[in-house]
Design a protein around this motif. Structure first.
Motif, PDB file in Angstrom:
ATOM      1  N   ALA A  73     -22.283  50.877   2.724  1.00 49.35           N
ATOM      2  CA  ALA A  73     -20.783  49.586   2.348  1.00 49.35           C
ATOM      3  C   ALA A  73     -21.150  48.407   1.374  1.00 49.35           C
ATOM      4  O   ALA A  73     -21.568  49.162   0.878  1.00 49.35           O
ATOM      5  CB  ALA A  73     -20.650  48.120   3.969  1.00 49.35           C
ATOM      6  N   ASP A  74     -19.654  47.808   1.384  1.00 43.23           N
ATOM      7  CA  ASP A  74     -19.811  47.499   0.243  1.00 43.23           C
ATOM      8  C   ASP A  74     -20.059  46.008   0.732  1.00 43.23           C
ATOM      9  O   ASP A  74     -19.890  44.677   1.579  1.00 43.23           O
ATOM     10  CB  ASP A  74     -18.387  47.141  -0.175  1.00 43.23           C
ATOM     11  CG  ASP A  74     -18.318  46.452  -1.718  1.00 43.23           C
ATOM     12  OD1 ASP A  74     -18.856  45.909  -2.143  1.00 43.23           O
ATOM     13  OD2 ASP A  74     -17.127  47.466  -2.911  1.00 43.23           O
ATOM     14  N   SER A 108     -18.457  40.824   6.808  1.00 39.04           N
ATOM     15  CA  SER A 108     -18.072  41.031   7.710  1.00 39.04           C
ATOM     16  C   SER A 108     -18.082  41.988   9.130  1.00 39.04           C
ATOM     17  O   SER A 108     -18.213  42.292   9.533  1.00 39.04           O
ATOM     18  CB  SER A 108     -16.384  40.253   8.228  1.00 39.04           C
ATOM     19  OG  SER A 108     -15.915  38.640   7.946  1.00 39.04           O
ATOM     20  N   ARG A 109     -18.290  43.443   7.062  1.00 36.82           N
ATOM     21  CA  ARG A 109     -18.110  44.572   8.012  1.00 36.82           C
ATOM     22  C   ARG A 109     -19.160  45.016   8.405  1.00 36.82           C
ATOM     23  O   ARG A 109     -19.391  45.721   8.948  1.00 36.82           O
ATOM     24  CB  ARG A 109     -17.261  45.787   6.739  1.00 36.82           C
ATOM     25  CG  ARG A 109     -17.766  46.764   6.139  1.00 36.82           C
ATOM     26  CD  ARG A 109     -17.200  47.297   7.239  1.00 36.82           C
ATOM     27  NE  ARG A 109     -18.127  49.213   6.959  1.00 36.82           N
ATOM     28  CZ  ARG A 109     -19.082  49.887   6.987  1.00 36.82           C
ATOM     29  NH1 ARG A 109     -19.414  48.449   8.076  1.00 36.82           N
ATOM     30  NH2 ARG A 109     -19.147  50.936   6.511  1.00 36.82           N
ATOM     31  N   ILE A 110     -20.134  44.796   7.134  1.00 35.28           N
ATOM     32  CA  ILE A 110     -21.203  44.616   7.266  1.00 35.28           C
ATOM     33  C   ILE A 110     -22.267  44.908   8.396  1.00 35.28           C
ATOM     34  O   ILE A 110     -23.246  44.821   9.383  1.00 35.28           O
ATOM     35  CB  ILE A 110     -22.311  44.557   5.959  1.00 35.28           C
ATOM     36  CG1 ILE A 110     -21.897  45.393   4.699  1.00 35.28           C
ATOM     37  CG2 ILE A 110     -23.940  44.459   6.367  1.00 35.28           C
ATOM     38  CD1 ILE A 110     -22.713  44.800   3.684  1.00 35.28           C
ATOM     39  N   LEU A 111     -22.134  43.153   8.716  1.00 35.25           N
ATOM     40  CA  LEU A 111     -22.653  42.316   9.739  1.00 35.25           C
ATOM     41  C   LEU A 111     -21.848  42.832  10.988  1.00 35.25           C
ATOM     42  O   LEU A 111     -22.858  42.403  11.966  1.00 35.25           O
ATOM     43  CB  LEU A 111     -22.994  40.648   9.842  1.00 35.25           C
ATOM     44  CG  LEU A 111     -23.761  40.265   8.669  1.00 35.25           C
ATOM     45  CD1 LEU A 111     -22.957  38.687   8.332  1.00 35.25           C
ATOM     46  CD2 LEU A 111     -24.710  40.389   8.786  1.00 35.25           C
ATOM     47  N   GLY A 112     -20.697  43.447  11.257  1.00 32.30           N
ATOM     48  CA  GLY A 112     -20.275  43.288  12.639  1.00 32.30           C
ATOM     49  C   GLY A 112     -20.626  45.211  12.692  1.00 32.30           C
ATOM     50  O   GLY A 112     -20.140  45.561  14.630  1.00 32.30           O
ATOM     51  N   MET A 143     -22.832  34.943  -0.598  1.00 29.49           N
ATOM     52  CA  MET A 143     -23.786  34.585   0.382  1.00 29.49           C
ATOM     53  C   MET A 143     -24.062  33.257   1.246  1.00 29.49           C
ATOM     54  O   MET A 143     -24.556  33.589   2.330  1.00 29.49           O
ATOM     55  CB  MET A 143     -24.602  34.040  -0.909  1.00 29.49           C
ATOM     56  CG  MET A 143     -25.074  35.347  -1.653  1.00 29.49           C
ATOM     57  SD  MET A 143     -25.825  36.417  -1.002  1.00 29.49           S
ATOM     58  CE  MET A 143     -27.656  36.236  -0.271  1.00 29.49           C
ATOM     59  N   CYS A 144     -22.974  32.225   1.367  1.00 32.98           N
ATOM     60  CA  CYS A 144     -22.606  31.480   2.611  1.00 32.98           C
ATOM     61  C   CYS A 144     -22.409  31.968   3.734  1.00 32.98           C
ATOM     62  O   CYS A 144     -23.137  31.897   5.208  1.00 32.98           O
ATOM     63  CB  CYS A 144     -21.415  30.450   1.593  1.00 32.98           C
ATOM     64  SG  CYS A 144     -21.820  29.129   1.056  1.00 32.98           S
ATOM     65  N   HIS A 145     -21.462  33.049   3.726  1.00 35.93           N
ATOM     66  CA  HIS A 145     -21.342  34.293   4.784  1.00 35.93           C
ATOM     67  C   HIS A 145     -22.270  35.077   5.572  1.00 35.93           C
ATOM     68  O   HIS A 145     -22.957  34.746   7.159  1.00 35.93           O
ATOM     69  CB  HIS A 145     -20.085  35.115   4.409  1.00 35.93           C
ATOM     70  CG  HIS A 145     -19.734  35.768   5.789  1.00 35.93           C
ATOM     71  ND1 HIS A 145     -18.179  36.160   5.589  1.00 35.93           N
ATOM     72  CD2 HIS A 145     -20.080  35.764   6.695  1.00 35.93           C
ATOM     73  CE1 HIS A 145     -18.081  36.625   6.977  1.00 35.93           C
ATOM     74  NE2 HIS A 145     -18.624  36.957   7.286  1.00 35.93           N
ATOM     75  N   TYR A 146     -23.301  35.640   4.464  1.00 41.92           N
ATOM     76  CA  TYR A 146     -24.518  35.875   5.048  1.00 41.92           C
ATOM     77  C   TYR A 146     -25.671  34.901   5.022  1.00 41.92           C
ATOM     78  O   TYR A 146     -26.392  35.014   6.338  1.00 41.92           O
ATOM     79  CB  TYR A 146     -24.955  36.831   4.291  1.00 41.92           C
ATOM     80  CG  TYR A 146     -24.390  38.225   3.675  1.00 41.92           C
ATOM     81  CD1 TYR A 146     -24.827  38.855   4.314  1.00 41.92           C
ATOM     82  CD2 TYR A 146     -24.201  38.233   2.085  1.00 41.92           C
ATOM     83  CE1 TYR A 146     -24.068  40.522   4.460  1.00 41.92           C
ATOM     84  CE2 TYR A 146     -23.389  39.434   2.204  1.00 41.92           C
ATOM     85  CZ  TYR A 146     -23.212  40.456   2.885  1.00 41.92           C
ATOM     86  OH  TYR A 146     -22.437  41.736   2.835  1.00 41.92           O
TER      87      TYR A 146
END
Length: 270
Positions: A130-131, A136-140, A175-178
């Motif tokens: 994953a990129d 969202s793709r990674i965390l989900g 980074m804020c998303h993570y």
């Protein structure tokens, strides 16, 4: 037909260098080809410290994971993991506690394919292709969710990774998303290339190492610091990689120049 070693995934082209395998070579690993070693040698001709910097980064990884373990963290997300050899996260964490769970993420199909072979049979470690620019793709991802509980503290690592994210992709916003997805008492570790001290050597070495592939964006101190968002930065702050809580002589560069290429820091989410 030339026979490749058993650790090489089917369909691998051993005539094209891979950044992941170049890094493995600089760490003293065995998952690399002649073309990777040649690219590494060329980069070292311009940046003689490249191998030392790679090993300082890996030593920081070891200290960072052990520190997180000491704080009670038992699950880890490593974004931009490369080939997980030579003392990577799962080896360090599971040596301390076999129950530790690890998810590696990389967008490089070469790194992912090698990782899948290396980690086959380790049911507490998962590899995702994953990129990092798609949190969202990674965390989900269902595989990640099966391995990690994001409602519990996590150790998140972006080591020598965020400089691959160009400014136009808004690394601070990513980074804020993570960070928002991290539970309380989680930790974030970052290392990042900088041109603050050796601009010519850094640029030329990266040009040779990347060979027309994805480009690297070295950043100054304040920009790297901002990637931690509002998290609580731990002492000694954002510093040269070898000077972040060294545990012994092997963690500290004898040549102080080595600390001028890479910033390192860790922060905690209250």
């Amino acid at each position: 037909m030339k026979r490749l070693p058993d650790w090489v995934p089917p369909g691998t082209d051993d005539t094209v260098p891979s950044a992941a395998r170049i890094y493995d070579y600089m760490l003293g690993g065995g998952h690399n080809f002649a073309v990777d070693r040649e690219a590494a040698t060329q980069a070292e001709q311009v940046v003689p410290y490249a191998r030392g910097v790679a090993r300082l980064n890996r030593a920081f990884l070891r200290r960072a994971v052990r520190f997180m373990i000491d704080q009670g963290v038992r699950q880890f997300l490593d974004i931009g993991s490369g080939v997980p050899t030579v003392g990577n996260v799962h080896e360090i964490a599971q040596d301390a506690d076999p129950e530790c769970r690890v998810v590696y993420v990389d967008h490089d199909p070469v790194a992912v394919a090698h990782s899948q072979l290396i980690l086959a049979g380790n049911d507490r470690t998962t590899v995702l292709k994953a990129d990092a620019r798609d949190p969202s793709r990674i965390l989900g991802d269902p595989q990640l969710r099966r391995q990690l509980d994001l409602d519990e503290p996590i150790g998140m690592l972006f080591l020598c990774m965020l400089h691959w994210i160009p400014d136009e992709s808004d690394p601070g916003g990513l980074m804020c998303h993570y960070i928002d997805a991290m539970a309380s008492e989680s930790y974030l570790a970052i290392t990042h290339i900088t041109e603050d001290y050796q601009p010519h050597q850094v640029r030329e070495g990266l040009r040779l190492a990347t060979r027309g592939g994805d480009q690297v964006t070295p950043r100054p101190y304040d920009e790297v610091l901002s990637l931690f968002g509002e998290l609580e930065l731990l002492e000694p702050g954002l510093v040269g990689c070898g000077t972040w809580r060294p545990a012994g002589p092997g963690d500290i560069a004898e040549d102080p120049t080595l600390n001028q290429f890479l910033y390192a820091g860790m922060a905690r989410k209250p």
